[in-house]
Write a protein that holds these residues in place. Structure first.
Motif, mmCIF file in Angstrom:
data_model
loop_
_atom_site.group_PDB
_atom_site.id
_atom_site.type_symbol
_atom_site.label_atom_id
_atom_site.label_comp_id
_atom_site.label_asym_id
_atom_site.label_seq_id
_atom_site.Cartn_x
_atom_site.Cartn_y
_atom_site.Cartn_z
ATOM 1 N N UNK A 359 0.822 -1.211 0.000
ATOM 2 C CA UNK A 359 0.000 0.000 0.000
ATOM 3 C C UNK A 359 0.856 1.260 0.000
ATOM 4 N N UNK A 360 0.289 2.302 -0.587
ATOM 5 C CA UNK A 360 0.919 3.617 -0.535
ATOM 6 C C UNK A 360 -0.153 4.647 -0.215
ATOM 7 N N UNK A 361 0.242 5.657 0.556
ATOM 8 C CA UNK A 361 -0.721 6.677 0.969
ATOM 9 C C UNK A 361 -0.299 8.053 0.484
ATOM 10 N N UNK A 362 -1.281 8.951 0.467
ATOM 11 C CA UNK A 362 -0.997 10.372 0.301
ATOM 12 C C UNK A 362 -1.916 11.135 1.229
ATOM 13 N N UNK A 363 -1.517 12.354 1.569
ATOM 14 C CA UNK A 363 -2.351 13.246 2.349
ATOM 15 C C UNK A 363 -2.796 14.388 1.456
ATOM 16 N N UNK A 364 -4.114 14.613 1.378
ATOM 17 C CA UNK A 364 -4.641 15.705 0.566
ATOM 18 C C UNK A 364 -5.957 16.188 1.170
ATOM 19 N N UNK A 365 -6.110 17.494 1.258
ATOM 20 C CA UNK A 365 -7.321 18.089 1.828
ATOM 21 C C UNK A 365 -7.613 17.555 3.230
ATOM 22 N N UNK A 366 -6.550 17.324 3.991
ATOM 23 C CA UNK A 366 -6.723 16.886 5.359
ATOM 24 C C UNK A 366 -7.093 15.430 5.519
ATOM 25 N N UNK A 367 -7.051 14.655 4.432
ATOM 26 C CA UNK A 367 -7.398 13.237 4.496
ATOM 27 C C UNK A 367 -6.189 12.391 4.096
ATOM 28 N N UNK A 368 -6.026 11.263 4.768
ATOM 29 C CA UNK A 368 -4.978 10.304 4.427
ATOM 30 C C UNK A 368 -5.632 9.167 3.643
ATOM 31 N N UNK A 369 -5.220 9.015 2.377
ATOM 32 C CA UNK A 369 -5.813 8.044 1.461
ATOM 33 C C UNK A 369 -4.790 6.958 1.140
ATOM 34 N N UNK A 370 -5.250 5.714 1.087
ATOM 35 C CA UNK A 370 -4.377 4.569 0.818
ATOM 36 C C UNK A 370 -4.905 3.766 -0.363
ATOM 37 N N UNK A 371 -3.978 3.335 -1.227
ATOM 38 C CA UNK A 371 -4.274 2.420 -2.328
ATOM 39 C C UNK A 371 -3.246 1.290 -2.270
ATOM 40 N N UNK A 372 -3.684 0.058 -2.516
ATOM 41 C CA UNK A 372 -2.766 -1.081 -2.465
ATOM 42 C C UNK A 372 -2.906 -1.933 -3.720
#
Length: 553
Positions: A359-372
């Motif tokens: 999985x890899x995450x990013x932070x954008x607009x105050x949210x931490x999003x993960x895709x694997x």
């Protein structure tokens, strides 16, 4: 072989080509009967050719004794809106529906257009778009020399494919005795552009002990083409590490840049920590985390970030099994960060299925999003004509509740819901046929009951979700790994969500308290779901809705 195409607003065509026999092949591009480009194809390995085109012009292509794995139009100013246009895949000219709308192709999960992908890389937000890079083999439905594929989106759900961003090293492309390429990494977006970090791997085919992995960086002003590649950490850069040295993830923490890298340090699977002032010169700090189990050669694809007043480390743990026998799990660790030291307070499995990795995450607009990556260690996927071997999970928004990592699909996923196919009416049993076999199911409970939700059953094979006492279990007759069971332990089941997408199912329990990912191959686009409840009065609501495909115009 030959074909015709019209360039429209595209200014380039790119293709990957190799010769197919002992004699050299040829490739010829003509316009109005005149030769525009021609080359002799002498390489036994695929190599990329880029040709400049005139806009809104008709062209004719002829190739002989050659194989084209992919050929697409690109190079237009609005490429992030149009995406590339595929002309040839696997030496043929299929219509998009022949590629995308098959029983073995997810409809609302990201997949490459054709052939192989593994880890997501460089997930970031830049100039109004999410950029997703990923490990790819453009030429076949199996792992081989690694490229970086590329796609963009405005919502992390609907994607446009873009030209391949990185290629294997020149010496790899020139020799069938070598293998490797551009391995996993990450991206940092700055006001003036994007800096990526990734692993360069080179090794001899079949020579497991002859591996060199180094960390590199490159620069881009548009996120599409990358220049100024340079090595920033050579292989064996730190005394005590072995050939495992890969997957850099870079973040800004307070007043420094930090990089976490997968490795083996002093005989232990480790996540190593490096720091830098300028992202070019890097210094080794210490191991951020080490596992004591000697069976773990490395902690792949680490990601380290703050979330809801705690710190989270994700790592894909090689070579081991979970309590329930699932091979190579992703673990999440929560704890405190102080003075470049991560003190672990909890450690748990991230996904209770067997097809979730890197999985890899990013932070954008105050949210931490993960895709694997939807991995397939047991090799259950079936290679099909113009198929895609790989894909990514639904993007998940992360949060910490009561010290646990919660993972829930982002709002844009729920926005894909369409008409209601079934809504619960009282009774112990219900059954529904679902054309398209891409749907969402939500069940809500007001007490404990045993239950079974069957997602496929043809009398010999089955896929079902079973609830009993304090567990929810995903059961598949097609699982080749007989040691593994796919079990979520929970104190109280209040909500169960099922995202069924042809060959992939994702389960979410109690709004993300637990998540599980599993693939299941069967040759039909028609689905069927059935429900059985021991105590139907403890089921407050059940609904099934069709999910819209993401690849439409």
């Amino acid at each position: 072989m030959k074909m015709k195409f019209y360039s429209r607003s595209y200014k380039k065509v790119e293709l990957f080509i190799r010769k197919t026999g002992k004699r050299n092949g040829t490739f010829l591009l003509e316009c109005a009967g005149k030769r525009v480009f021609g080359t002799e194809v002498s390489n036994e390995l695929f190599h990329r050719v880029t040709i400049v085109l005139s806009e809104h012009t008709a062209y004719h292509v002829v190739w002989e004794n050659s194989q084209i794995s992919q050929m697409y139009l690109c190079g237009n100013e609005e490429i992030e809106e149009t995406g590339i246009e595929y002309l040839i895949v696997n030496n043929e000219q299929p219509q998009p529906s022949e590629v995308l709308d098959t029983p073995y192709r997810e409809q609302f999960h990201f997949t490459p257009y054709v052939n192989w992908n593994n880890d997501p890389n460089g997930l970031c937000w830049m100039n109004g778009k999410y950029h997703l890079y990923y490990q790819a083999n453009p030429h076949d439905q199996k792992w081989d020399n690694m490229y970086w594929g590329h796609a963009v989106s405005t919502d992390l759900v609907h994607w446009k494919h873009l030209p391949y961003a990185l290629e294997p090293q020149a010496e790899i492309l020139a020799s069938s005795d070598l293998i490797g390429g551009a391995f996993s990494g990450s991206a940092v977006v700055l006001p003036e552009g994007m800096r990526i970090f990734f692993t360069r791997d080179i090794e001899k085919r079949g020579g497991a002990g002859d591996v060199r992995q180094s960390q590199a960086t490159a620069w881009s002003t548009d996120g599409i083409s990358f220049v100024e590649e340079k090595e920033i950490l050579p292989a064996y850069a730190v005394k005590g590490i072995d050939m495992n040295f890969r997957d850099p993830k870079v973040n800004r923490i307070e007043d420094k840049w930090y990089m976490v890298v997968a490795s083996n340090y002093c005989g232990k699977g480790s996540v190593l920590l490096f720091s830098s002032e300028d992202m070019i010169q890097w210094s080794f700090c210490k191991p951020l985390l080490q596992e004591e189990d000697p069976q773990i050669p490395s902690m792949e694809c680490p990601d380290f970030f703050p979330l809801d007043n705690t710190w989270v480390l994700l790592a894909s743990v090689m070579g081991v099994r979970t309590k329930y026998g699932v091979y190579q799990p992703v673990m999440y660790y929560t704890g405190e960060w102080k003075n470049e030291t991560f003190t672990v307070q909890s450690r748990e499995v991230c996904d209770f299925g067997c097809n979730f990795y890197a999985p890899q995450t990013l932070e954008h607009d105050g949210k931490r999003i993960m895709i694997a990556w939807i991995c397939d260690w047991a090799e259950e996927r079936i290679a099909t004509k113009h198929g895609a071997c790989g894909g990514f999970t639904l993007p998940r928004e992360l949060s910490i509740r009561d010290g646990k990592l919660y993972q829930k699909p982002i709002d844009a996923v729920y926005a894909l819901q369409r008409e209601v196919l079934l809504e619960w009416q009282t009774g112990k049993f219900a059954e529904l046929e679902i054309p398209g076999n891409s749907y969402y199911c939500c069940m809500e409970f007001n007490g404990k009951t045993e239950f079974a939700v069957t997602l496929f059953d043809d009398g010999s094979d089955f896929l079902r979700v079973v609830g009993k006492k304090s567990i929810v279990e995903l059961q598949s007759s097609k699982s080749k790994d007989k040691q593994a069971r796919y079990i979520a332990e929970i104190e109280k089941l209040e909500k169960l969500e099922i995202f069924m997408d042809r060959r992939t199912v994702e389960l979410y329990i109690n709004d993300g308290e637990k998540a599980g990912t599993k693939i299941f191959m069967y040759p039909t686009k028609t689905g069927r779901i059935s429900f059985w409840f021991a105590n139907e009065d403890r089921v407050s609501h059940v609904i099934v809705r069709r999910m819209e495909a993401i690849w439409g115009e």
